[in-house]
Design a protein around this motif. Sequence first.
Motif, PDB file in Angstrom:
ATOM      1  N   PRO A 148       0.200  10.692 -11.602  1.00 54.85           N
ATOM      2  CA  PRO A 148       1.401   9.884 -11.386  1.00 54.85           C
ATOM      3  C   PRO A 148       1.530   9.465  -9.928  1.00 54.85           C
ATOM      4  N   PRO A 149       2.119   8.289  -9.671  1.00 56.63           N
ATOM      5  CA  PRO A 149       2.208   7.790  -8.297  1.00 56.63           C
ATOM      6  C   PRO A 149       3.122   8.648  -7.438  1.00 56.63           C
ATOM      7  N   LEU A 150       2.782   8.718  -6.154  1.00 58.20           N
ATOM      8  CA  LEU A 150       3.578   9.487  -5.195  1.00 58.20           C
ATOM      9  C   LEU A 150       4.456   8.600  -4.328  1.00 58.20           C
ATOM     10  N   ASN A 151       4.253   7.303  -4.397  1.00 60.11           N
ATOM     11  CA  ASN A 151       5.095   6.351  -3.672  1.00 60.11           C
ATOM     12  C   ASN A 151       5.019   5.005  -4.383  1.00 60.11           C
ATOM     13  N   ALA A 152       5.786   4.043  -3.919  1.00 62.90           N
ATOM     14  CA  ALA A 152       5.868   2.757  -4.605  1.00 62.90           C
ATOM     15  C   ALA A 152       4.519   2.037  -4.632  1.00 62.90           C
ATOM     16  N   ALA A 153       3.759   2.092  -3.536  1.00 56.60           N
ATOM     17  CA  ALA A 153       2.485   1.382  -3.470  1.00 56.60           C
ATOM     18  C   ALA A 153       1.482   1.930  -4.481  1.00 56.60           C
ATOM     19  N   GLN A 154       1.568   3.221  -4.791  1.00 53.95           N
ATOM     20  CA  GLN A 154       0.652   3.831  -5.747  1.00 53.95           C
ATOM     21  C   GLN A 154       1.017   3.498  -7.193  1.00 53.95           C
ATOM     22  N   GLY A 155       2.169   2.904  -7.395  1.00 56.96           N
ATOM     23  CA  GLY A 155       2.618   2.567  -8.734  1.00 56.96           C
ATOM     24  C   GLY A 155       2.090   1.225  -9.202  1.00 56.96           C
ATOM     25  N   GLU A 156       2.991   0.309  -9.519  1.00 55.96           N
ATOM     26  CA  GLU A 156       2.607  -0.978 -10.085  1.00 55.96           C
ATOM     27  C   GLU A 156       1.656  -1.777  -9.203  1.00 55.96           C
ATOM     28  N   PRO A 157       1.810  -1.806  -7.855  1.00 54.00           N
ATOM     29  CA  PRO A 157       0.855  -2.577  -7.050  1.00 54.00           C
ATOM     30  C   PRO A 157      -0.589  -2.093  -7.212  1.00 54.00           C
ATOM     31  N   SER A 158      -0.797  -0.783  -7.208  1.00 52.84           N
ATOM     32  CA  SER A 158      -2.155  -0.269  -7.371  1.00 52.84           C
ATOM     33  C   SER A 158      -2.685  -0.522  -8.781  1.00 52.84           C
ATOM     34  N   ASP A 192      -5.292  12.191 -10.454  1.00 60.38           N
ATOM     35  CA  ASP A 192      -4.385  12.854  -9.515  1.00 60.38           C
ATOM     36  C   ASP A 192      -5.137  13.756  -8.548  1.00 60.38           C
ATOM     37  N   ASP A 193      -6.476  13.663  -8.542  1.00 62.74           N
ATOM     38  CA  ASP A 193      -7.296  14.617  -7.803  1.00 62.74           C
ATOM     39  C   ASP A 193      -8.139  13.989  -6.700  1.00 62.74           C
ATOM     40  N   LEU A 194      -7.954  12.714  -6.393  1.00 62.90           N
ATOM     41  CA  LEU A 194      -8.746  12.041  -5.376  1.00 62.90           C
ATOM     42  C   LEU A 194      -7.908  11.835  -4.122  1.00 62.90           C
ATOM     43  N   ALA A 195      -8.379  12.375  -2.997  1.00 63.78           N
ATOM     44  CA  ALA A 195      -7.596  12.367  -1.762  1.00 63.78           C
ATOM     45  C   ALA A 195      -7.239  10.965  -1.305  1.00 63.78           C
ATOM     46  N   GLY A 196      -8.197  10.046  -1.349  1.00 63.93           N
ATOM     47  CA  GLY A 196      -7.931   8.692  -0.891  1.00 63.93           C
ATOM     48  C   GLY A 196      -6.825   8.013  -1.669  1.00 63.93           C
ATOM     49  N   LEU A 197      -6.709   8.352  -2.947  1.00 65.27           N
ATOM     50  CA  LEU A 197      -5.654   7.780  -3.786  1.00 65.27           C
ATOM     51  C   LEU A 197      -4.337   8.520  -3.572  1.00 65.27           C
ATOM     52  N   ASN A 198      -4.391   9.823  -3.436  1.00 64.90           N
ATOM     53  CA  ASN A 198      -3.167  10.613  -3.240  1.00 64.90           C
ATOM     54  C   ASN A 198      -2.485  10.306  -1.916  1.00 64.90           C
ATOM     55  N   LEU A 199      -3.277  10.032  -0.875  1.00 61.33           N
ATOM     56  CA  LEU A 199      -2.739   9.892   0.472  1.00 61.33           C
ATOM     57  C   LEU A 199      -2.409   8.455   0.856  1.00 61.33           C
ATOM     58  N   THR A 200      -2.757   7.507   0.022  1.00 59.25           N
ATOM     59  CA  THR A 200      -2.547   6.113   0.390  1.00 59.25           C
ATOM     60  C   THR A 200      -1.076   5.702   0.341  1.00 59.25           C
ATOM     61  N   GLU A 201      -0.736   4.768   1.221  1.00 50.74           N
ATOM     62  CA  GLU A 201       0.587   4.136   1.228  1.00 50.74           C
ATOM     63  C   GLU A 201       0.443   2.636   1.003  1.00 50.74           C
ATOM     64  N   ARG A 202      -0.746   2.210   0.585  1.00 48.94           N
ATOM     65  CA  ARG A 202      -1.057   0.816   0.306  1.00 48.94           C
ATOM     66  C   ARG A 202      -1.599   0.710  -1.116  1.00 48.94           C
ATOM     67  N   PRO A 203      -1.575  -0.469  -1.737  1.00 47.70           N
ATOM     68  CA  PRO A 203      -2.201  -0.623  -3.053  1.00 47.70           C
ATOM     69  C   PRO A 203      -3.688  -0.281  -2.953  1.00 47.70           C
ATOM     70  N   THR A 204      -4.131   0.719  -3.693  1.00 51.44           N
ATOM     71  CA  THR A 204      -5.487   1.249  -3.519  1.00 51.44           C
ATOM     72  C   THR A 204      -6.141   1.544  -4.858  1.00 51.44           C
ATOM     73  N   VAL A 205      -7.420   1.201  -4.946  1.00 50.07           N
ATOM     74  CA  VAL A 205      -8.219   1.475  -6.139  1.00 50.07           C
ATOM     75  C   VAL A 205      -9.592   1.967  -5.701  1.00 50.07           C
ATOM     76  N   LEU A 206     -10.133   2.926  -6.443  1.00 51.37           N
ATOM     77  CA  LEU A 206     -11.506   3.387  -6.238  1.00 51.37           C
ATOM     78  C   LEU A 206     -12.357   2.848  -7.378  1.00 51.37           C
ATOM     79  N   VAL A 207     -13.430   2.137  -7.030  1.00 48.81           N
ATOM     80  CA  VAL A 207     -14.307   1.525  -8.026  1.00 48.81           C
ATOM     81  C   VAL A 207     -15.575   2.358  -8.190  1.00 48.81           C
ATOM     82  N   GLU A 208     -15.772   2.921  -9.369  1.00 45.82           N
ATOM     83  CA  GLU A 208     -17.057   3.511  -9.735  1.00 45.82           C
ATOM     84  C   GLU A 208     -17.845   2.393 -10.406  1.00 45.82           C
ATOM     85  N   CYS A 209     -18.761   1.776  -9.653  1.00 46.56           N
ATOM     86  CA  CYS A 209     -19.401   0.542 -10.118  1.00 46.56           C
ATOM     87  C   CYS A 209     -20.302   0.737 -11.331  1.00 46.56           C
TER      88      CYS A 209
END
Length: 291
Positions: free
Chosen positions: A199-209, A240-257
């Motif tokens: 679950p998102p920890l801030n607004a940017a991690q929600g709908e924008p991400s 909920d277990d990836l640091a880059g996603l948990n700590l971000t305050e910007r719209p963020t996605v990790l791509v496993e290509c």
Amino acid sequence: MVLAVTAGLAAAMTACAGPAAETGRPAPAVTTTVSPLPSTSSAAPSVAQSAPETPSSSASVPSKTTVAPTSKAAAPTGRVVVIDPGHNGGNSTHTAQINKQVPAGRGRTKPCNTTGTATQTGYPEHAFTWDLAVRVRELLTARGIKVVMTRPDNAGVGPCVDKRAAIGNESGAAAVVSLHADGSTAAGAHGFHLAYSSPPLNAAQGEPSLRLARALRDKMVAGGLATSTYAGTEGLSPRDDLAGLNLTERPTVLVECGNMRDAAEAAVLSSPAGRQRYAEAIANGILGFLG
């Protein structure tokens, strides 16, 4: 994508971002692939696709979709995008540094960084992500987007996962995209998936991400790339277990290509033409998100 480095580095060259590698819980087993989806924004500017090289049959992307090259259009200006190429070329020789525990969000810690995975023929994930990131950067800067990279080359160490998140936060990025490739050993496992904080920890991690994840997913599918047969659902994977996603305050996605341990997909990921195909799809997804 990520595996903590131990004294025996052979053990580190396995799955990149699988939950089992980071949290001990099994990866979600989903066998659904989706047919091409419509773009999230039909009016969004696209990167012109170059004529593809003729691949060998063993290097074809596992997808039946064929799309025509997209045409150039005016790009949005005044936007910053952070591209985060996973891992780094010097990580394997600096085990003490990358095994150091750092904040990972949600009250957790984890190793600073990892070595990443590799294909069966030895092409490393850190080289793939760096080459892909440079290609995406070139495509975006050509469209007037300012691109910030989380590492300057493929010969250094780190940076740590919390620092990578901080780079995105401090840049005020409109979007942060972390690039990786997976190393699943499951039979038949192939295809891409996009992880976002949930679950998102801030607004940017929600709908924008989530909107960024959908935009990338749609353009990657439109580019003829198959969604994952083994992780997430229809190419999307809440985590909920990836640091880059948990700590971000910007719209963020990790791509496993894709899966570097699947022979057919590894051939594509290892080829310049294949990496350009991924780069164009990812750049188009970012441009679609920016509008």
